[in-house]
Each structure stands twice: as structure tokens, then as C-alpha cells.
Scaffold this active site. Structure first.
Site, short mmCIF file in Angstrom:
data_model
loop_
_atom_site.label_atom_id
_atom_site.label_comp_id
_atom_site.label_asym_id
_atom_site.label_seq_id
_atom_site.Cartn_x
_atom_site.Cartn_y
_atom_site.Cartn_z
N TRP A 183 1.98 13.48 6.10
CA TRP A 183 2.81 13.82 4.95
C TRP A 183 4.25 13.03 4.87
O TRP A 183 4.90 13.21 4.09
CB TRP A 183 3.25 15.34 4.60
CG TRP A 183 4.42 15.71 5.59
CD1 TRP A 183 4.60 15.79 6.78
CD2 TRP A 183 5.56 16.74 5.34
NE1 TRP A 183 5.88 16.32 7.33
CE2 TRP A 183 6.30 17.10 6.46
CE3 TRP A 183 5.80 17.30 4.16
CZ2 TRP A 183 7.36 17.68 6.44
CZ3 TRP A 183 6.77 18.31 4.00
CH2 TRP A 183 7.72 18.12 5.21
N GLU B 220 6.09 24.49 11.29
CA GLU B 220 5.49 24.13 12.45
C GLU B 220 5.32 25.03 13.75
O GLU B 220 4.78 25.04 14.58
CB GLU B 220 5.30 22.68 12.94
CG GLU B 220 4.71 21.88 12.01
CD GLU B 220 4.54 20.57 12.49
OE1 GLU B 220 5.26 20.06 13.35
OE2 GLU B 220 3.47 19.65 12.16
N LYS C 7 11.19 24.59 13.98
CA LYS C 7 11.13 23.23 14.52
C LYS C 7 11.96 22.38 13.54
O LYS C 7 12.69 21.25 14.02
CB LYS C 7 9.74 22.73 14.79
CG LYS C 7 9.69 21.31 15.30
CD LYS C 7 8.34 20.89 15.12
CE LYS C 7 8.13 19.58 15.66
NZ LYS C 7 6.55 18.93 15.81
#
Length: 798
Positions: A346, A485, A606
Site C-alpha cells: 500500500w 500490524e 507498530k
């Protein structure tokens, strides 16, 4: 060092691979790491040449199963060139001191060194390298050798090496890595060539090299070869203090090229007909001069400017005008190494908005990469039981999902399940970029022919994926992962996936709205064709509308947007204790897994997740969207939400500092500037500890450029008005950019802490409309310049 040069003095084996990545030269067609020409792959060096879009797939046994991985192929090494005094040892950079310089303005890599061999002979070497930005198939190396205290025979070896492997990432070792089969080699006078083919994808790669020597005496030349390699061995008589110059010009072609008689013939002819190094350098320098004019971005601070130029340099080497028509996407790690296997994620979300206002033809081509893979996205959605298009988290050659099912934790040395394929939000990034490109260019032809189809099919997928909860009247999106994530499942759950991720749901609603907008924008005839082609029935359009108004967004009890349903119930993390014990906790997921724990249990991220909403959408846009969804978004809650998640983010991604710098730009400009500087340092100083050596982080590099270009100028594109609301951080005295917008090739902006100057170069294009600091739109014709000091305060100055 100036703002155009990156200089390294001396040889440092611990940082050599980082230097190689940062000194990569490329042109959008291929790129070559900045490895020394005499080096071979070992624990210190890693030569690598990568061709845009050239992938190959191999199977490997792993943890009791067979895994299949597709990699961006390490092409035959065209660099090999070394020398020795007759009877001595071949030159080894580790036995010398040298100065290496990357010239960003001209796209040149130079080395200057003095070398002493075991016999006490001192030799100085000047070396210059380019990968042509003028001709995307050519590269060249010029080496000038001078004997300082000796005379005698000088032996030179110039070769092409097809024995390379994809072994540049330590955690991938043990998996299959031989992607090339060398078919033939040959030589003719000063020309050598090598023809190879990828193992599975059957892409032919051919290289030819012409090596010439400028010396006073006779040149003795012989060809030597072996399995997978070929070289010419040249011997010349070298007199003390009289230089010998060796020029190596290389042509590279593949079977993916157009309008050639085949890669080997094209490479041989290309190398044979190429001009000398000086002529190549002149044309290459002119091409870079043109690029720098179009990429002008001045932040007024020399230290930051040098890194801005470095980031621009690597962005343009990966995605240049030569990218147009190649059917390639945005590789997350550039063409600079093998991390992420060269896949497309992405990251284009952080890349294309910047390029849309500079190189729209490049962006159009990159969006077409996604359009060509729309059939694969449709198949993926169908196989998952849905309509529309489900783009994969990781893409490569043909659009199938290339996301590995296992990943390696180097801290615990364990292979673990990888559920990141559940990051369905990549389709939302594609939709966002399609719309941004249209807003920047007004390219209704692209929207009608390609963009609308992608946007509508992505929207159909989200509308179908959403399930109605009849008790609340809300639609839910279940079983996905967000950008964070660190969370791929609920604590203790055997099944991966999370429900109602806020970023996913809100951007899905945004995408549904844009699909409805596109249907209204299309000419009636094209709209009717597209509806027939897609089989989009009236009841589906009604569902797009309905879901766009009733998707669920979960809030904490105090009104903060919850990252996903259930996030508020997770445990708080001991940030202070872990920082005290481990120091760097950016990769907290690896630390906890090695301890037998998991980030799924904690309120820890994260990288930014919810905050991505404030990155992509302005406060006005977000408020309107939440109103449409039936939620009131108190603007006072925005800084509170930012503060909440900032305190719970480890910044394990290079993209994280970009997002935080952006979302703090209005509320805390000093903090925004600090995050901006962190983002600038990320690759240059390899703050993540070894990752840059495996390939630069293209999204983070482009993100710093977009921060300056759009965020700090307050640039937004709505309808046919260019909105500007500059708020420079304290570290930037002034900011100068030049944009392309709606057919205008030169919109010059210069903002400082007093106001903003806007000028249009002379052209036949119609006027544009500009609104500054929330004031009314002003019509600005080509050839005019105006100064805005505040809302409605407009002064014409030229």
C-alpha cells in the site's frame, strides 16, 4: 557536503551494505546498488541489479510444508571490473582507503582511492559510474588508473556474471534463491555478452558490455569464461604517472521490452552503438536537469534539503518517465534491494499523491498496473465469496496474492504464521489514489476508461463484505487487519482477523461515496456502458449508498475513536519498563514473541492506524463523513485522539513518523517538525538497524516530500479549486515548490511565515481557481503572480 552530495570517507565493512543501498543508481527501468565493481556477494558486499517488474517464482520446503515465493530477480551483475599489477593480487577495496561520493544533481557515483599491494606498489584510481537517465537500457563505468611509484604490465578484468542469487536478506536464507539460468555467453572484439532466463517466469535477460582502454601502448585482449560468467582479460603497459582509462559501457534488455528484435540482439547492438562515456554522461546529466526542474522542492534548510534531495533522487530513480508503459507498480523498497521480495504493498498511498502533482503521466501508468490486475482482484473476491474486487496485500507480476504465509522472527529464530494478507485496506489506498489523480489532473478520460471501473469494483467489494446487524441497523466489517500490524487476532482466539477496524470502515465509507460521485461524473453514455459491463444493478447502487451511511465506527467510553471493536478492553503496555530493558522497542512484536507473549494482548501499535484518517482526510472532510455515518465528530476530540494513540505507538514502521508529523502539523508544529526530521533520518542513518541495507523505504522517502508539498502548504484538491492554507513548522523559514495541475506545467508556490506567493508560467491553458487560508476562490490566469497574506488579502505582483 552541500545539498547535492552524499560523501563517505574510508571503508567501513559494518556500513558497506547501507552505503550500497543509498548509493544505488537507477532510471525507472533498472537500478544497480552502489557496490564496488571488484566486489562479490559476501558478508560485507552485496552487488545487485533489479529490473522493474521482473519477477520469478520458486518453491521451498519450510517448517514441514512447501511455500512458494515470488521475488524481484537479482539480474546478472554487469559491474565486475578489477585490476592488478602483473603477478600481484587482484585489487581489494578492503586493503585501501577511499572516498566515495554520490552526486545527486547529476546522478553520478564516484570513487577516489589509493591502493598499495603486497609488493609496495601504490596505485591511484578514479572511478565514475552512471545508469543512464537518458537511455534506460544503458549503464557505464569509467576507471582511470595511475601508477604512482611503479611501471609495468597492468592486467584488467571486465566481466558479466550470471551466477548471482537472491541472497541479500538474511531472514530469507535457506529458501530457494537461484532465479537465473544462463543460456549462452559470447565475445566479439571489445564486446562480451551474456543471455539468461528466469527459472519459472521465463523472462529472458540479456546484457552486453563494451570495454575499451585508452593507453599509450598496445592492448592485449583475451576472453575467459566459465559456467554462468564471461570476462575479458586485458593487459596494457603502464608507465609511472601516466594514466590508463578503462570505459565499460553496458546495455541491458529483457523479453518484456517492446519494439526489439529480441533481448540479446538489442543488448549487443545497444552496447556496440552506444557513445563514449563522456557523451553518455552529458545526455544523462541533461535528463537529470529536466527532472530536477520538475521536481523542485526547497525547504530553506541546507541540512534537511540534502536529505530531501536524496529522497527525491531515489524516488525518481525508481519511478521515472521511463516507468511509463512498463506495467509495473510501486515496489515498497524501491529497486534497491530484496527486502519484501520487491513486492507492491500500500506504500503507493504515500507516493502517488506527490507524483500526481509533478509527474502525472507516471502516476497514470502506475494506476494502470492496478487496472491490469483488476481481473485477478475480481477472482480473489469471488473465491472469498464476494462481489467486486479484492486487491491483495502484496502484489507482484500478475496480481495474485503474494503475501507469504510464514514470516521469520530473527530474535526468536522461529518461523511464524503470517496473517497480514487480511489487510484488505490496500484496495482503499488504490481508490484514494485514483481519486487524487483525477483531482490533480482533471483527466476524465482516464476516469472514464479505467479509474471508475477500479473504484466501483473496490466499492462493490466493501459493500458486499459489510454485514448488517439488524439489532443496531449498522453494517459491520469483520475478520480484517488494520494498518497497525501489531494486531491480527483477538487475545486467545484461534482465528485471525479483527472486527470494525476504524480506519478500514471509515475509508470504506469514503470509497463508497467516491464510487457514487464517479457514477455522477461520467458522461451518460459511458455511465450506461459501464453499468452494463459491470452488471451493476440499481439495487447494488442503493446498497452502496446505504452502507456508506451506516457502517459502524466504535468509540471508547470517553469518545476516542477505537482502533477496532474490543481495543478498549486490551491491557495497557509497560512502555517504560520495556524501554529500560531493551532500549529500542520499535519491533515490539518480535520482542514479545521471543518472550512467548504477543502484541495482540496490548494497546500498542507498530504504526499509526486510527491516525491515518487524519493523514488522508482534512478535518472538514472527516467531519462531513462522520456526519454522513450518523456520528458526531467533535473537533476537540481530534487532538485528544492523536495524543492517545501517539502514546501507544512504537514507530516500528518508517511510515509512522510521516503520519505523526502530518497529524500534528496544525496543533503542535514543533512536534511535527521533530517527527519530520526523524522521517528524514530514517534511511540515511538506518534508524531501524539494518533494514535500509536491504532496500530503501520508498513510501517513507516520498512521504517526507509529500509532507512538505501538501501538508505544510495546506494544499488540498477539491473540485476545480486548489486550496492552500500554509502553516510552516518553526524549522522551515520558507518553502518553494513547482507543481503541475490541470494541464499547467509550472505553478510556482513559495510560502513563508507571512504568506504565500503563487505564480503561473505563461501557457495557453485556461486560468485556475485558488482559495487561500479559507478565503474566496481567486481566478489566476497563466503568466500572472499574486501574493496572499491572509483570507481575502490578495496582491498582484506580476
Amino acid at each position: 557536503m552541500g545539498v547535492w552530495r552524499v560523501i563517505y570517507d574510508g571503508f567501513d565493512p559494518d556500513t558497506e551494505r547501507l552505503r550500497e543501498a543509498l548509493c544505488t543508481l537507477g532510471n525507472g527501468y533498472f537500478a544497480t546498488r552502489g557496490a564496488a565493481p571488484e566486489a562479490t556477494a559476501d558478508d560485507v558486499h552485496y552487488p545487485g541489479t533489479y529490473i522493474a517488474g521482473c519477477y520469478d517464482r520458486l518453491s521451498s520446503p519450510l517448517a514441514g510444508r512447501t511455500v512458494v515465493n515470488e521475488d524481484l530477480v537479482n539480474a546478472p551483475n554487469w559491474l565486475p571490473l578489477t585490476f592488478r599489477a602483473e603477478g600481484g593480487e587482484w585489487f581489494d577495496v578492503r586493503a585501501s582507503g577511499y572516498r566515495q561520493e554520490l552526486d545527486l544533481r547529476h546522478g553520478l557515483l564516484t570513487r577516489r582511492l589509493r591502493y598499495g599491494d603486497a609488493a609496495g606498489r601504490i596505485t591511484s584510481v578514479d572511478q565514475e559510474r552512471l545508469v543512464s537517465m537518458d537511455d534506460p537500457h544503458l549503464a557505464a563505468l569509467r576507471t582511470t588508473i595511475r601508477a604512482e611509484n611503479w611501471s609495468g604490465a597492468l592486467e584488467i578484468r571486465s566481466g558479466l556474471d550470471g551466477r548471482v542469487r537472491n541472497s541479500g536478506v538474511a531472514r530469507y536464507r535457506g529458501l530457494a534463491d537461484v532465479h537465473l539460468l544462463v543460456g549462452s555467453t559470447g565475445a566479439d572484439e571489445d564486446l562480451i555478452w551474456l543471455d539468461a532466463e528466469t527459472v519459472t517466469s521465463a523472462v529472458r535477460i540479456a546484457e552486453a558490455a563494451r570495454t575499451t582502454v585508452a593507453a599509450g601502448g598496445a592492448i592485449r585482449r583475451e576472453t575467459r569464461d566459465g559456467p554462468g560468467w564471461i570476462a575479458q582479460h586485458l593487459t596494457v603497459d603502464l608507465r609511472r604517472d601516466e594514466p590508463v582509462t578503462v570505459e565499460k559501457v553496458v546495455a541491458l534488455h529483457t523479453s518484456r521490452d517492446r519494439a526489439t528484435g529480441g533481448p540479446l540482439e538489442a543488448a549487443r547492438l545497444g552496447a556496440e552503438r552506444a557513445p563514449c562515456f563522456a557523451a553518455l554522461r552529458d545526455r544523462h546529466g541533461l535528463a537529470w536537469e529536466h527532472l530536477w526542474r520538475r521536481a523542485h522542492l526547497d525547504v530553506g534548510r541546507p541540512g534537511a534539503q540534502r536529505t530531501i534531495n536524496l529522497h527525491l533522487f531515489h524516488l525518481l530513480q525508481t519511478l521515472s518517465p521511463h516507468t511509463v508503459g512498463l506495467d509495473v507498480g510501486v515496489p515498497a523498497r524501491g529497486l534497491h534491494g530484496e527486502a519484501y521480495r520487491g513486492h507492491v504493498f500500500w506504500d503507493e498511498l504515500f507516493v502517488l499523491p506527490f507524483l500526481s502533482l509533478r509527474f502525472p503521466d507516471v502516476v497514470r501508468s502506475l494506476l494502470l498496473y492496478r487496472w491490469h490486475r483488476l481481473p485477478a482482484a475480481r477472482r480473489a473476491a469471488c473465491e472469498a465469496g464476494h462481489t467486486g474486487a479484492m486487491y491483495p496485500w502484496q502484489s507482484g507480476s500478475d496480481g495474485r496474492d503474494e503475501t507469504p504465509r510464514m514470516h521469520f522472527n530473527p530474535r526468536s529464530e522461529r518461523w511464524l504464521p503470517d496473517d497480514s494478507r487480511l489487510q484488505r485496506h490496500v484496495g482503499l489506498a488504490i481508490a484514494y489514489n485514483v481519486w487524487q489523480y483525477y483531482q490533480a489532473t482533471g483527466d476524465l478520460d482516464f476516469l472514464s476508461s479505467y479509474g471508475a471501473e477500479m473504484l466501483i469494483e473496490i466499492a462493490r467489494f466493501w459493500a458486499d463484505l459489510a454485514s448488517l446487524d439488524t439489532s443496531s441497523g449498522r453494517y459491520d466489517i469483520r475478520g480484517v487487519m488494520g494498518p497497525d500490524e501489531y494486531h491480527d487476532a483477538y487475545p486467545g482466539s484461534a482465528a485471525p482477523g479483527l472486527d470494525n477496524n476504524a480506519y478500514t470502515n471509515v475509508m470504506a465509507a469514503w470509497t463508497l461515496c467516491r464510487a457514487l460521485d464517479v457514477l455522477a461524473l461520467l458522461p451518460s453514455g459511458r455511465r450506461a456502458e459501464l453499468l452494463e459491463h459491470l452488471g451493476l444493478r440499481p439495487e447494488e447502487i442503493t446498497r452502496l449508498e446505504d452502507v456508506s451511511r451506516r457502517l459502524r465506527v466504535v468509540f471508547h467510553a470517553d469518545g476516542i475513536i477505537s482502533q477496532f471493536e474490543g481495543y478498549e478492553n486490551l491491557a495497557e503496555f509497560d512502555w517504560g519498563g520495556y524501554r529500560a530493558e531493551y532500549g529500542d522497542i520499535r519491533r515490539l512484536d518480535r520482542i514479545l514473541e521471543a518472550e512467548g507473549d504477543t502484541t495482540n494482548r496490548y494497546k500498542a501499535s507498530k504504526q499509526a492506524d486510527v491516525l491515518m484518517l487524519f493523514y488522508l482526510l482534512s478535518a472538514d472532510q472527516l467531519t462531513a463523513l462522520f456526519d454522513r455515518l450518523g456520528y458526531g465528530l467533535d473537533r476537540a476530540a481530534i487532538p485528544k485522539t492523536i495524543e492517545y494513540y501517539l502514546a501507544r505507538t512504537s514507530h516500528g514502521s518508517t511510515l509512522s513518523a510521516i503520519v505523526h508529523a502530518w497529524v500534528l502539523a496544525r496543533s503542535d508544529r514543533a512536534a511535527s517538525w521533530r517527527f519530520f526530521l526523524q522521517a528524514l533520518d530514517s534511511d540515511l542513518h538506518d534508524v531501524h538497524g539494518g533494514t535500509t541495507a536491504e532496500g530503501i523505504h520508498l513510501g517513507a522517502m516520498a512521504g517526507t516530500l509529500d509532507l512538505a508539498q501538501r501538508c505544510y502548504t495546506g494544499l488540498e484538491l477539491h473540485g476545480d479549486v486548489l486550496h492552500l492554507n500554509p502553516r510552516l513548522p518553526p524549522g522551515i523559514p520558507g518553502l518553494g515548490v513547482e507543481l503541475r495541475y490541470r494541464g499547467h506545467w509550472g505553478i510556482r508556490l513559495h510560502a513563508d511565515h507571512r504568506g504565500i506567493r503563487i505564480g503561473l508560467r505563461r501557457s495557453a491553458q485556461p486560468p485556475i481557481r485558488i482559495a487561500v487560508n479559507g478565503g474566496p476562490a481567486t481566478t489566476l490566469p497563466a503568466g500572472r503572480t499574486v501574493w496572499f497574506a491572509g483570507p481575502g488579502e490578495v496582491e498582484e505582483i506580476g
